[in-house]
Design a protein around this motif. Structure first.
Motif, mmCIF file in Angstrom:
data_model
loop_
_atom_site.group_PDB
_atom_site.id
_atom_site.type_symbol
_atom_site.label_atom_id
_atom_site.label_comp_id
_atom_site.label_asym_id
_atom_site.label_seq_id
_atom_site.Cartn_x
_atom_site.Cartn_y
_atom_site.Cartn_z
ATOM 1 N N GLU A 5 0.851 -1.180 0.000
ATOM 2 C CA GLU A 5 0.000 0.000 0.000
ATOM 3 C C GLU A 5 0.890 1.233 0.000
ATOM 4 N N GLU A 7 1.253 5.618 -0.012
ATOM 5 C CA GLU A 7 0.576 6.713 0.688
ATOM 6 C C GLU A 7 -0.451 7.395 -0.216
ATOM 7 N N HIS A 8 -1.695 7.447 0.212
ATOM 8 C CA HIS A 8 -2.719 8.246 -0.453
ATOM 9 C C HIS A 8 -3.699 8.688 0.617
ATOM 10 N N THR A 9 -3.960 9.996 0.672
ATOM 11 C CA THR A 9 -4.716 10.537 1.805
ATOM 12 C C THR A 9 -6.145 10.008 1.875
ATOM 13 N N ARG B 404 -9.673 14.501 5.025
ATOM 14 C CA ARG B 404 -8.619 13.647 5.588
ATOM 15 C C ARG B 404 -7.252 14.310 5.478
ATOM 16 N N VAL B 405 -6.376 14.022 6.434
ATOM 17 C CA VAL B 405 -4.985 14.464 6.332
ATOM 18 C C VAL B 405 -4.023 13.292 6.465
ATOM 19 N N MET B 406 -4.545 12.111 6.779
ATOM 20 C CA MET B 406 -3.663 10.955 6.956
ATOM 21 C C MET B 406 -4.228 9.754 6.198
ATOM 22 N N SER B 407 -3.329 9.024 5.500
ATOM 23 C CA SER B 407 -3.786 7.855 4.749
ATOM 24 C C SER B 407 -4.249 6.764 5.712
ATOM 25 N N ARG B 408 -5.006 5.837 5.169
ATOM 26 C CA ARG B 408 -5.485 4.730 5.988
ATOM 27 C C ARG B 408 -4.328 3.850 6.456
ATOM 28 N N SER B 409 -3.314 3.666 5.574
ATOM 29 C CA SER B 409 -2.183 2.808 5.973
ATOM 30 C C SER B 409 -1.413 3.466 7.120
ATOM 31 N N SER B 410 -1.218 4.803 7.071
ATOM 32 C CA SER B 410 -0.525 5.486 8.168
ATOM 33 C C SER B 410 -1.348 5.420 9.445
ATOM 34 N N LYS B 413 -0.866 2.216 11.136
ATOM 35 C CA LYS B 413 0.455 2.048 11.752
ATOM 36 C C LYS B 413 0.527 2.805 13.072
ATOM 37 N N SER B 437 -10.483 -2.591 12.461
ATOM 38 C CA SER B 437 -9.755 -1.919 11.388
ATOM 39 C C SER B 437 -10.576 -0.747 10.825
ATOM 40 N N ASP B 441 -9.233 3.174 10.723
ATOM 41 C CA ASP B 441 -9.260 3.937 9.455
ATOM 42 C C ASP B 441 -9.853 5.326 9.635
#
Lengths: 135, 477
Positions: A5, A7-9, B404-410, B413, B437, B441
């Motif tokens: 994955e 990075e995409h906001t 949003r300001v942050m991706s789901r993957s971040s 984490k 999850s 998100d």
């Protein structure tokens, strides 16, 4: 795992890699299932898949859109399959297990496959796909 | 700030012609200095890309919840001339008529010592999450009714009361539908999903009105301090997603046919009055109607649960308003002192018509349209009203959420769903979802602060704050 994955906001951007062009499509389908359901499911429930598009990017876009549709209406979480691709026409079969709410609610519903940022490149021996799923 | 972008007012910025090749008009967006560091170059480029599309009028616009999306940026607004302009699914999104509604109740916080029980009952009654299906099976005829008549169809079926219809944007039903442009695949996906919430950022939230800022407008909207309210956020489900996918393919071919050069394939479009453009509009309008009926059914289910638990009639739980924030509409606006009919796209933006608009119910006409801006799970939501300034500056539009300001993957984490749940529980907010999850998100930290986004639209005058609501419990999709 053959996808990561990026990075995409707002949405989910993934990079898929595979040793062959056909395998890239199957790996992308598995990535889509993992994003949607948090897992894939081995099984013997199968569906035919047929897609015809104007070009290479259109074909992967339309194929993944078809996988999304087939998975939702048939309640199948796909895991494996075979595809044949010739001149931007794809035909094949996808197999997996029946959607189980206890096991397959760990992901995010994908609303659609975006063309923005979509690209396929060949690097050395690998095919690499970047694609954004709207979630 | 991103190089090349100019500040032109306390809360307004301009992306000049030339930022990307072939721009026909400048881009403009609303943002405070505090939010400026959250702006992504990708979002500015998408705003500029929209300015290259044929027939765009005045500016390509974005609201302060602007962020990087696909096609248009999220928070994007663009109006196109009906003669030379285009219509594009990239300016609406996959989730056609994703929107929000707010319903009041006669309850106050002290009536909710059994809040967890209420959350559990609602969670049991409203199908949520990936793969959720409705307990009702629509017939083909019923689905057609939903697509043709929207919220009105739902009320006719017994899901609500007549007054609900007047409290929806467009009275919960767009005209110019074309059911023949809604494919069999889209219908197949829509059939089992009526009354389902979906997943992602969709939610059903129990809130309390914590603060009234504009007493007069609040009283017109039927909202008072201490009142428990319900906010519902969802859209047109798989049916709308499939309509977008189907027509994107058609419009890609159409863009080539009409000689339209585009910087992004997701901006595929056709002249508004071409057969391809009309077919997309007709299918999109039908999908928007599905979404209005869907939110109406979910609200009816909610009223049923609350009614049985607290012995309240549905008339005591009126709908304040229902807004669409992913849609294209044919609207009349004043441009350089001339009335023009335009195709206004709002993608992650809310209509905010000002006082005097004939499209509003008579009792809201002196105040302006109610505008509902959801926060994230732990932050405030807001009720605002539309303004004359919005009509002048943004084709009657404002923001749609926090952005949003942050991706789901971040997000995953940095924080787990269990941690988010525990942190919110310490503030008295109960969260219920099928998966941890889904909660991670949508953690409050992944969004811009809703207070700041709303402060920008308030200070810029494109809508004005009426009331602030705080969450008490959330059902996540």
């Amino acid at each position: 795992m053959t996808f990561v994955e990026l990075e995409h906001t707002a949405d989910v951007m993934i990079r898929v890699s595979a040793r062959s062009y056909e395998e890239l499509f199957l790996e992308a389908a598995r990535a889509l299932m993992t994003v949607m359901y948090g897992a894939t499911a081995e099984g013997t429930v199968c569906c035919d898949v047929n897609v015809d598009s104007a070009d290479q990017e259109g074909l992967i876009h339309d194929f993944l859109s078809e996988v999304l549709y087939l998975s939702e209406v048939n309640s199948i979480v796909f895991f494996s399959g075979t595809v044949r691709i010739q001149d931007n026409t794809l035909s094949g079969i996808l197999c997996g297990g029946t959607f189980d709410p206890e096991k397959h609610r760990g992901g995010s519903e994908v609303k659609g496959i975006s063309y923005s940022g979509l690209k396929i490149v060949k690097e050395h021996e690998n095919y690499i796909l970047d694609v954004i799923f709207d979630v | 700030m991103i190089p090349g972008v100019k500040k032109i007012g306390p809360y307004q910025w301009e992306v000049p012609v030339g930022y990307v090749p072939d721009m026909k008009v400048p881009g403009r967006f609303f943002l405070s200095d505090e939010l400026a560091p959250t702006l992504e170059e990708g979002a500015v480029r998408q705003l500029a890309n929209v300015a290259t599309m044929p027939g765009i009028v005045r500016n390509s616009l974005a609201m302060p919840d602007i962020h990087w999306g696909y096609g248009f940026p999220i928070g994007g607004v663009a109006a196109f001339d009906m003669q030379n302009g285009v219509i594009s699914p990239g300016g609406v999104g996959f989730d056609i008529n994703c929107g929000v509604r707010l319903m009041t109740t006669p309850l106050t916080e002290k009536d909710l010592p059994g809040k967890r029980d209420l959350i559990e009952r609602l969670f049991g009654a409203v199908p949520t999450g990936v793969g959720a299906k409705s307990t009702r099976r629509l017939s083909s005829k019923e689905l057609e009714g939903m697509l043709q008549s929207g919220a009105e169809w739902a009320v006719e079926q017994g899901f609500g009361i007549r007054q609900d219809i007047d409290r929806c944007e467009e009275n919960g039903c767009m005209d110019r539908t074309d059911l023949s442009a809604v494919s069999g695949k889209a219908r197949q996906r829509g059939m089992p999903q009526s009354g389902t919430l979906g997943s992602g950022n969709h939610f059903l939230e129990i809130q309390v009105v914590r603060e009234i800022i504009d007493e007069d407008a609040a009283s017109r909207f039927g909202v008072e301090k201490g009142q428990v309210c319900i906010m519902i956020h969802c859209g047109s489900r798989g049916l709308g997603h499939q309509v977008c996918t189907d027509h994107l393919k058609v419009l890609e071919g159409a863009a080539k046919k009409y000689g339209i050069r585009l910087p992004d394939r997701q901006l595929a479009c056709a002249p508004v009055n071409s057969p391809e453009g009309k077919a997309y509009f007709g299918a999109m309008a039908a999908s928007a109607n599905y979404a209005w009926a869907n939110r109406q059914i979910i609200m009816h289910t909610t009223r049923d649960v609350i009614g049985k638990m607290f012995h309240i009639d549905e008339e005591e739980m009126p709908l304040v308003y229902d807004v669409a924030h992913n849609v294209a509409k044919i609207e009349e606006h004043m441009v350089d002192r001339h009335k023009m009919t335009l195709c206004v796209h709002r993608k992650g933006a809310t209509r905010a018509f000002g006082p005097g608009s004939p499209d509003l119910p008579p009792d809201f006409r002196t105040v302006g349209q109610p505008v509902i801006i959801p926060g994230s799970m732990g932050t405030s939501s807001f009720l605002l009203h539309g303004t004359a300034a919005a009509m002048e500056l943004t084709f009657g539009s404002t923001c749609h959420g926090s952005g949003r300001v942050m991706s789901r993957s971040s997000a995953k984490k940095k924080i787990t769903g269990q941690e988010v749940k525990a942190a919110l529980a310490r503030e008295g907010i109960i969260v219920r979802a099928h998966s941890d999850s889904a909660i991670a998100d949508e953690a409050p930290e992944v969004y811009k602060p809703s207070e700041e986004v709303v402060r920008v639209v308030h200070e810029a005058g494109i809508s004005r704050i009426v009331a602030r609501l705080e969450p008490l419990g959330v059902i996540k999709g």
